[in-house]
Design a protein around this motif. Structure first.
Motif, PDB file in Angstrom:
ATOM      1  N   LEU A 164       0.832  -1.214   0.000  1.00 12.10           N
ATOM      2  CA  LEU A 164       0.000   0.000   0.000  1.00 12.10           C
ATOM      3  C   LEU A 164       0.861   1.256   0.000  1.00 12.10           C
ATOM      4  O   LEU A 164       0.561   2.205  -0.731  1.00 12.10           O
ATOM      5  N   ALA A 165       1.916   1.255   0.782  1.00 11.89           N
ATOM      6  CA  ALA A 165       2.801   2.418   0.823  1.00 11.89           C
ATOM      7  C   ALA A 165       3.482   2.608  -0.523  1.00 11.89           C
ATOM      8  O   ALA A 165       3.614   3.746  -0.998  1.00 11.89           O
ATOM      9  N   LYS A 166       3.894   1.528  -1.158  1.00 12.41           N
ATOM     10  CA  LYS A 166       4.546   1.611  -2.470  1.00 12.41           C
ATOM     11  C   LYS A 166       3.576   2.186  -3.505  1.00 12.41           C
ATOM     12  O   LYS A 166       3.986   2.887  -4.430  1.00 12.41           O
ATOM     13  N   LEU A 167       2.289   1.899  -3.337  1.00 12.51           N
ATOM     14  CA  LEU A 167       1.265   2.408  -4.250  1.00 12.51           C
ATOM     15  C   LEU A 167       0.830   3.837  -3.913  1.00 12.51           C
ATOM     16  O   LEU A 167       0.055   4.448  -4.645  1.00 12.51           O
ATOM     17  N   GLY A 168       1.298   4.344  -2.777  1.00 16.62           N
ATOM     18  CA  GLY A 168       0.962   5.713  -2.387  1.00 16.62           C
ATOM     19  C   GLY A 168      -0.202   5.806  -1.432  1.00 16.62           C
ATOM     20  O   GLY A 168      -0.736   6.882  -1.186  1.00 16.62           O
ATOM     21  N   TYR A 169      -0.590   4.688  -0.852  1.00 20.27           N
ATOM     22  CA  TYR A 169      -1.681   4.652   0.137  1.00 20.27           C
ATOM     23  C   TYR A 169      -1.077   4.187   1.441  1.00 20.27           C
ATOM     24  O   TYR A 169      -1.136   3.018   1.771  1.00 20.27           O
ATOM     25  N   SER A 170      -0.497   5.102   2.172  1.00 20.48           N
ATOM     26  CA  SER A 170       0.189   4.697   3.411  1.00 20.48           C
ATOM     27  C   SER A 170      -0.812   4.274   4.464  1.00 20.48           C
ATOM     28  O   SER A 170      -1.884   4.851   4.599  1.00 20.48           O
ATOM     29  N   LYS A 171      -0.428   3.273   5.191  1.00 27.82           N
ATOM     30  CA  LYS A 171      -1.285   2.718   6.243  1.00 27.82           C
ATOM     31  C   LYS A 171      -0.529   2.743   7.533  1.00 27.82           C
ATOM     32  O   LYS A 171       0.617   2.475   7.645  1.00 27.82           O
TER      33      LYS A 171
END
Length: 171
Positions: A164-171
């Protein structure tokens, strides 16, 4: 003798460490739930699917009504009229089947729509997993949401949040 034993132990240790491979897990369902564009695409697919299903249902209802009407009027119809009505009913039923195939078939409109909306998101996830695997040296990444035979998986090897972080959706 002692040197041979030490050499054998070192050889076994080197072989075992060379065979050690890194594994990771992802949870695709979790990842998809945290991507807003996936939720929008799913909603869009559901709306289109419901619209097309209503169209198929309406056409099917017409075919059933035609058949009921034919059954109630059959005693009053000539053989020629019976044949004509039966052909109309069969034609309508074929239209319903064709409509279902057009919208929901293997290469139907819903499949094409799903491909255009969902596949780019899945490709992005795949590319992010691949990049993380290459960076961290993972030899195998398993998807725990699609494998029913997982009994236990250590949460430490779950890289879903990294994806998710790599995709730009940080969790």
């Amino acid at each position: 003798m002692r040197k041979m034993i030490i050499a054998a132990v070192l050889f076994v240790a080197a072989t075992c460490s060379g065979m050690a491979q890194k594994f990771a897990l992802i949870d695709t369902e979790y990842i998809l739930k945290n991507i807003p564009s996936y939720e929008m695409a799913s909603e869009q697919l559901n709306k289109v699917s419901a619209k097309w299903q209503a169209e198929v249902d309406a056409s099917s209802k017409q075919a059933k009504e035609m058949y009921k009407k034919y059954q109630s009027e059959m005693v009053f119809l000539s053989d020629e009229m019976k044949t004509k009505r039966e052909e109309e009913i069969v034609k309508k039923e074929k239209e319903v089947v064709e409509l279902q195939r057009k919208y929901f078939g293997q290469d139907g409109e819903l499949f094409k729509k799903r491909e255009s909306l969902i596949k780019p998101i899945q490709d992005d996830i795949y590319n992010a997993v691949k990049a993380i695997s290459e960076e961290k040296g993972y030899m195998l990444v398993l998807d725990k949401s699609s494998a029913n035979n997982f009994i236990f998986a250590n949460p430490k090897i779950d890289i879903s949040n990294e994806v998710l972080a790599k995709l730009g959706y940080s969790k």
